[in-house]
Scaffold this motif. Structure first.
Motif, PDB file in Angstrom:
ATOM      1  N   LEU A  56       0.700  -1.232   0.063  1.00 58.34           N
ATOM      2  CA  LEU A  56      -0.064   0.178  -0.102  1.00 58.34           C
ATOM      3  C   LEU A  56       0.840   1.368   0.193  1.00 58.34           C
ATOM      4  O   LEU A  56       0.344   2.198   0.007  1.00 58.34           O
ATOM      5  N   ALA A  57       2.217   1.173  -0.080  1.00 53.63           N
ATOM      6  CA  ALA A  57       3.126   2.372   0.176  1.00 53.63           C
ATOM      7  C   ALA A  57       3.496   2.782  -1.071  1.00 53.63           C
ATOM      8  O   ALA A  57       3.759   2.009  -2.247  1.00 53.63           O
ATOM      9  N   ARG A  58       3.829   3.968  -1.306  1.00 54.87           N
ATOM     10  CA  ARG A  58       4.341   4.589  -2.536  1.00 54.87           C
ATOM     11  C   ARG A  58       5.708   4.050  -3.041  1.00 54.87           C
ATOM     12  O   ARG A  58       6.624   4.219  -2.088  1.00 54.87           O
ATOM     13  N   ALA A  59       6.033   3.566  -4.025  1.00 50.71           N
ATOM     14  CA  ALA A  59       7.590   3.157  -4.408  1.00 50.71           C
ATOM     15  C   ALA A  59       8.428   4.515  -4.472  1.00 50.71           C
ATOM     16  O   ALA A  59       8.087   5.659  -4.900  1.00 50.71           O
ATOM     17  N   SER A  60       9.559   4.361  -4.052  1.00 48.46           N
ATOM     18  CA  SER A  60      10.313   5.462  -4.098  1.00 48.46           C
ATOM     19  C   SER A  60      10.868   5.961  -5.532  1.00 48.46           C
ATOM     20  O   SER A  60      10.918   5.145  -6.487  1.00 48.46           O
ATOM     21  N   ASP A  61      10.843   7.046  -5.789  1.00 49.69           N
ATOM     22  CA  ASP A  61      11.187   7.704  -7.070  1.00 49.69           C
ATOM     23  C   ASP A  61      12.559   7.425  -7.551  1.00 49.69           C
ATOM     24  O   ASP A  61      12.995   6.977  -8.455  1.00 49.69           O
ATOM     25  N   ALA A  62      13.398   7.400  -6.588  1.00 44.69           N
ATOM     26  CA  ALA A  62      14.840   7.273  -6.779  1.00 44.69           C
ATOM     27  C   ALA A  62      15.209   5.584  -6.963  1.00 44.69           C
ATOM     28  O   ALA A  62      15.994   5.355  -7.695  1.00 44.69           O
ATOM     29  N   ASP A  63      14.557   4.826  -6.359  1.00 46.46           N
ATOM     30  CA  ASP A  63      14.596   3.214  -6.534  1.00 46.46           C
ATOM     31  C   ASP A  63      13.298   2.510  -6.258  1.00 46.46           C
ATOM     32  O   ASP A  63      12.815   2.411  -4.917  1.00 46.46           O
ATOM     33  N   PRO A  64      12.678   2.224  -7.057  1.00 47.80           N
ATOM     34  CA  PRO A  64      11.393   1.651  -7.231  1.00 47.80           C
ATOM     35  C   PRO A  64      11.261   0.138  -6.378  1.00 47.80           C
ATOM     36  O   PRO A  64      10.316  -0.184  -6.095  1.00 47.80           O
ATOM     37  N   SER A  65      12.562  -0.333  -6.039  1.00 49.10           N
ATOM     38  CA  SER A  65      12.489  -1.517  -5.529  1.00 49.10           C
ATOM     39  C   SER A  65      12.346  -1.374  -3.887  1.00 49.10           C
ATOM     40  O   SER A  65      11.665  -2.359  -3.325  1.00 49.10           O
ATOM     41  N   VAL A  66      12.076  -0.368  -3.526  1.00 49.71           N
ATOM     42  CA  VAL A  66      11.706   0.106  -2.139  1.00 49.71           C
ATOM     43  C   VAL A  66      10.829   1.092  -2.106  1.00 49.71           C
ATOM     44  O   VAL A  66      10.518   1.866  -3.130  1.00 49.71           O
ATOM     45  N   THR A  67      10.244   1.327  -1.001  1.00 48.88           N
ATOM     46  CA  THR A  67       9.131   2.264  -0.720  1.00 48.88           C
ATOM     47  C   THR A  67       9.424   3.473   0.107  1.00 48.88           C
ATOM     48  O   THR A  67      10.347   3.324   0.819  1.00 48.88           O
ATOM     49  N   ASP A  68       8.597   4.593  -0.090  1.00 51.73           N
ATOM     50  CA  ASP A  68       8.858   5.883   0.847  1.00 51.73           C
ATOM     51  C   ASP A  68       8.174   5.541   2.241  1.00 51.73           C
ATOM     52  O   ASP A  68       6.941   5.846   2.603  1.00 51.73           O
ATOM     53  N   ARG A  69       8.559   4.461   2.899  1.00 53.01           N
ATOM     54  CA  ARG A  69       8.046   3.900   4.230  1.00 53.01           C
ATOM     55  C   ARG A  69       8.855   3.845   5.273  1.00 53.01           C
ATOM     56  O   ARG A  69      10.164   3.615   5.155  1.00 53.01           O
ATOM     57  N   PHE A  70       8.505   3.924   6.765  1.00 54.20           N
ATOM     58  CA  PHE A  70       9.412   3.769   7.751  1.00 54.20           C
ATOM     59  C   PHE A  70       8.504   2.966   8.687  1.00 54.20           C
ATOM     60  O   PHE A  70       7.447   2.942   8.888  1.00 54.20           O
ATOM     61  N   GLU A  71       9.384   2.043   9.616  1.00 55.50           N
ATOM     62  CA  GLU A  71       8.604   1.608  10.777  1.00 55.50           C
ATOM     63  C   GLU A  71       9.591   2.374  12.009  1.00 55.50           C
ATOM     64  O   GLU A  71      10.822   2.352  11.697  1.00 55.50           O
ATOM     65  N   LEU A  72       8.937   2.647  12.993  1.00 57.11           N
ATOM     66  CA  LEU A  72       9.454   3.211  14.167  1.00 57.11           C
ATOM     67  C   LEU A  72       9.698   2.055  15.150  1.00 57.11           C
ATOM     68  O   LEU A  72       8.781   1.489  15.630  1.00 57.11           O
ATOM     69  N   PHE A  73      11.133   1.622  15.716  1.00 55.55           N
ATOM     70  CA  PHE A  73      11.600   0.854  16.580  1.00 55.55           C
ATOM     71  C   PHE A  73      11.861   1.418  17.868  1.00 55.55           C
ATOM     72  O   PHE A  73      12.604   2.558  17.816  1.00 55.55           O
ATOM     73  N   ILE A  74      11.126   1.098  19.124  1.00 52.39           N
ATOM     74  CA  ILE A  74      11.904   1.536  20.545  1.00 52.39           C
ATOM     75  C   ILE A  74      11.791   0.308  21.399  1.00 52.39           C
ATOM     76  O   ILE A  74      10.806  -0.352  21.336  1.00 52.39           O
ATOM     77  N   THR A  75      12.785   0.228  22.138  1.00 50.24           N
ATOM     78  CA  THR A  75      12.875  -0.934  23.051  1.00 50.24           C
ATOM     79  C   THR A  75      12.534  -2.227  22.058  1.00 50.24           C
ATOM     80  O   THR A  75      12.091  -3.132  22.996  1.00 50.24           O
ATOM     81  N   ARG A  76      13.466  -2.234  21.213  1.00 50.52           N
ATOM     82  CA  ARG A  76      13.334  -3.663  20.354  1.00 50.52           C
ATOM     83  C   ARG A  76      11.925  -4.104  19.818  1.00 50.52           C
ATOM     84  O   ARG A  76      11.933  -5.239  19.371  1.00 50.52           O
ATOM     85  N   ARG A  77      10.980  -3.312  19.665  1.00 56.04           N
ATOM     86  CA  ARG A  77       9.800  -3.808  18.972  1.00 56.04           C
ATOM     87  C   ARG A  77       9.326  -2.528  18.351  1.00 56.04           C
ATOM     88  O   ARG A  77       9.682  -1.373  18.463  1.00 56.04           O
ATOM     89  N   GLU A  78       8.472  -2.898  17.152  1.00 56.75           N
ATOM     90  CA  GLU A  78       7.941  -1.758  16.389  1.00 56.75           C
ATOM     91  C   GLU A  78       6.801  -0.941  17.038  1.00 56.75           C
ATOM     92  O   GLU A  78       5.715  -1.726  17.668  1.00 56.75           O
ATOM     93  N   ILE A  79       6.727   0.353  16.917  1.00 54.24           N
ATOM     94  CA  ILE A  79       5.853   1.006  17.498  1.00 54.24           C
ATOM     95  C   ILE A  79       4.861   1.680  16.547  1.00 54.24           C
ATOM     96  O   ILE A  79       3.593   1.929  16.799  1.00 54.24           O
ATOM     97  N   ALA A  80       5.392   2.064  15.534  1.00 51.17           N
ATOM     98  CA  ALA A  80       4.615   2.610  14.365  1.00 51.17           C
ATOM     99  C   ALA A  80       5.187   2.270  13.016  1.00 51.17           C
ATOM    100  O   ALA A  80       6.103   1.819  12.925  1.00 51.17           O
TER     101      ALA A  80
END
Length: 507
Positions: free
Chosen positions: A399-423
């Motif tokens: 569901l994420a937009r592909a990166s204009d610079a590298d279509p193999s990856v997306t403009d997406r992040f995951e936030l990790f705190i204390t070894r677990r995904e928060i966002a």
């Protein structure tokens, strides 16, 4: 009971015997009528009285004869002939009662002596301070408002069996102040989140919890059936596709604090139903979301805890500093220097690096997916301080937009705190033809046996064909955030009624 014997705890006896004795007392109350009265009206909470008069000396307090009516659960009791002390607990804290023959009369005092710990009482009287300095109510009237038929756990230890605490949360909340504090903070955290977004012009909305097609995340849904419509429905695994439909409709800043349901495993981090925050804003991208997320977590921590430096399971977490932002390759190299950064873009090297781990690698795996597998095997458990991991592979981000610079990856992040995904957040895919192609790929994976792959959602594609503006969207796990901000090791500690295996019927 011997009037000269302190009775601050039940003597060790069989619980069935205690319940039988209390039922006998209730039977006596029924004979006299109104065993559960509902005409007592409380005027003050214990916490309010301590806040207002806690520092006032008795020399000024007692002469004022401040009339109060308090109510709550009796947690402690000391019987001493013509004078008794009791500790009353309400939602705000505790207050001591002083019950005497002169104050309430012989009949009420005698009745009070027969009441049990755990009973719900109402008391009227005046405020004063005892010789030991404790703020108390000198009672002129006391009433039994609700009889407790079951005894509370021993007062010094409360409920010590962890599973019993989860099953009988009502007892846990009565006896465990730390548990009550967690859920008070949880409410404050949710309220702070809500106010954060409302102050920035977001509209809070509600989307369906029963979906004709499960979507918005890769997860196995719960299935139900609607009799009148004679159709299968799925409990919501995520509200994402409905919220983006609203952005198509012109509601350009929306958020929802929602319950999601995923038919997956149970662990210290996972409960089959959980709470998420999801929010979407038009004409923004994922970089903006990272800045917004930092501001959100800092503001919530400051409002609820009074600080942005917190301790989680013995580790100090700094929410006030700028969060690290790394690609998967950068994170792998930073936390595992044995992997050269320049080699992590080569599929042959990644396959060799993954060989020592129990990870399934397929011939079709590209660089992005291989990096993800190596990241999960080597690095995710090392991310203690807040860290955004950016540029996720396109084939695992439908569901994420592909990166204009590298279509193999997306403009997406995951936030990790204390070894677990928060966002999890990204610039949204708003190309309807690209989205349709990704849905078809997910549907093919599902037909091949992947139960967590997404369905093809034709109506969502149709919505995109009306035009979704450039949009950024994010989901934050409320339960995991509450765990972080309350130093709770398990998700069951922050969910009032976590899902458990069925128990035998209570006696």
């Amino acid at each position: 009971m011997n009037d000269k014997t302190p009775s601050s705890a039940e003597a060790p006896r069989d619980e069935n015997q205690i319940v039988a004795e209390r039922r006998a007392k209730l039977a006596e109350l029924r004979e006299r009528g109104q065993p559960y009265p509902n005409d007592f009206r409380r005027s003050h909470l214990a916490g309010e009285l301590h806040a207002t008069h806690g520092a006032e000396p008795n020399e000024t307090l007692e002469p004022r004869a401040l009339r109060v009516a308090v109510a709550g659960r009796m947690m402690l009791k000391r019987v001493m002939g013509k004078a008794c002390f009791a500790t009353l607990q309400d939602m705000s804290g505790r207050i001591q009662l002083y019950v005497t023959l002169d104050g309430v009369g012989a009949e009420a005092l005698d009745a009070f002596k027969r009441w049990d710990l755990g009973d719900i009482l109402g008391a009227e009287g005046t405020l004063f301070r005892t010789r030991s300095g404790e703020l108390s109510v000198r009672c002129t009237a006391v009433r039994l408002l609700a009889k407790a038929l079951r005894p509370l756990p021993e007062k010094f230890h409360g409920m010590t069996d962890t599973e019993q605490r989860y099953r009988q949360r009502y007892v846990d909340l009565i006896t465990n102040p730390a548990s009550r504090d967690v859920f008070v903070k949880r409410s404050q955290i949710v309220q702070a989140i809500r106010e954060f977004f409302v102050a920035r012009g977001f509209l809070e909305v509600e989307t369906p919890m029963m979906h004709p097609i499960p979507g918005g995340a890769a997860a196995k849904p719960f299935v139900t059936h609607h009799n009148a419509l004679d159709m299968e429905l799925y409990l919501r695994i995520a509200p994402e596709l409905y919220l983006k439909r609203l952005v198509v409709g012109g509601l350009e800043r929306v958020f929802e604090i929602n319950r999601n349901f995923r038919n997956e495993g149970i662990s210290t981090r996972h409960n089959p139903e959980f709470t998420m925050l999801e929010f979407y804003e038009a004409y923004r991208d994922y970089r903006y979301l990272m800045d917004l997320t930092e501001s959100l977590l800092r503001e919530v921590a400051q409002r609820v805890l009074g600080t942005t430096t917190i301790t989680y399971q013995g580790e100090t977490i700094d929410l006030g500093a700028r969060f690290d932002r790394l690609t998967m390759a950068e994170a792998i190299h930073k936390y595992n220097p044995r992997y050269p950064l320049e080699e992590l873009g080569k599929p042959e090297y990644l396959r060799v690096a993954l060989a020592p781990f129990d990870v399934e690698v397929f011939p079709t795996d590209g660089v992005g997916l291989l990096q993800l597998k190596l990241f999960e095997a080597t690095t995710e458990e090392l991310l203690v301080q807040p860290t955004f991991i950016v540029a996720h592979p396109t084939d695992v981000s439908p569901l994420a937009r592909a990166s204009d610079a590298d279509p193999s990856v997306t403009d997406r992040f995951e936030l990790f705190i204390t070894r677990r995904e928060i966002a999890n957040g990204f610039s949204e895919l708003n190309d309807p033809e690209d989205q349709a192609a990704r849905f078809r790929a997910q549907a093919a994976a599902r037909e091949a046996g992947d139960e967590e792959a997404m369905y093809y959602d034709a109506d969502y594609v149709r919505a995109l064909e009306y035009g979704l503006p450039p949009t950024a969207g994010e989901g934050i796990g409320i339960d995991r955030l509450v765990m972080l901000l309350t130093d709770s090791p398990s998700i069951r500690d922050v969910v009032l009624f976590p899902q458990l295996k069925r128990e035998a019927a209570p006696g």
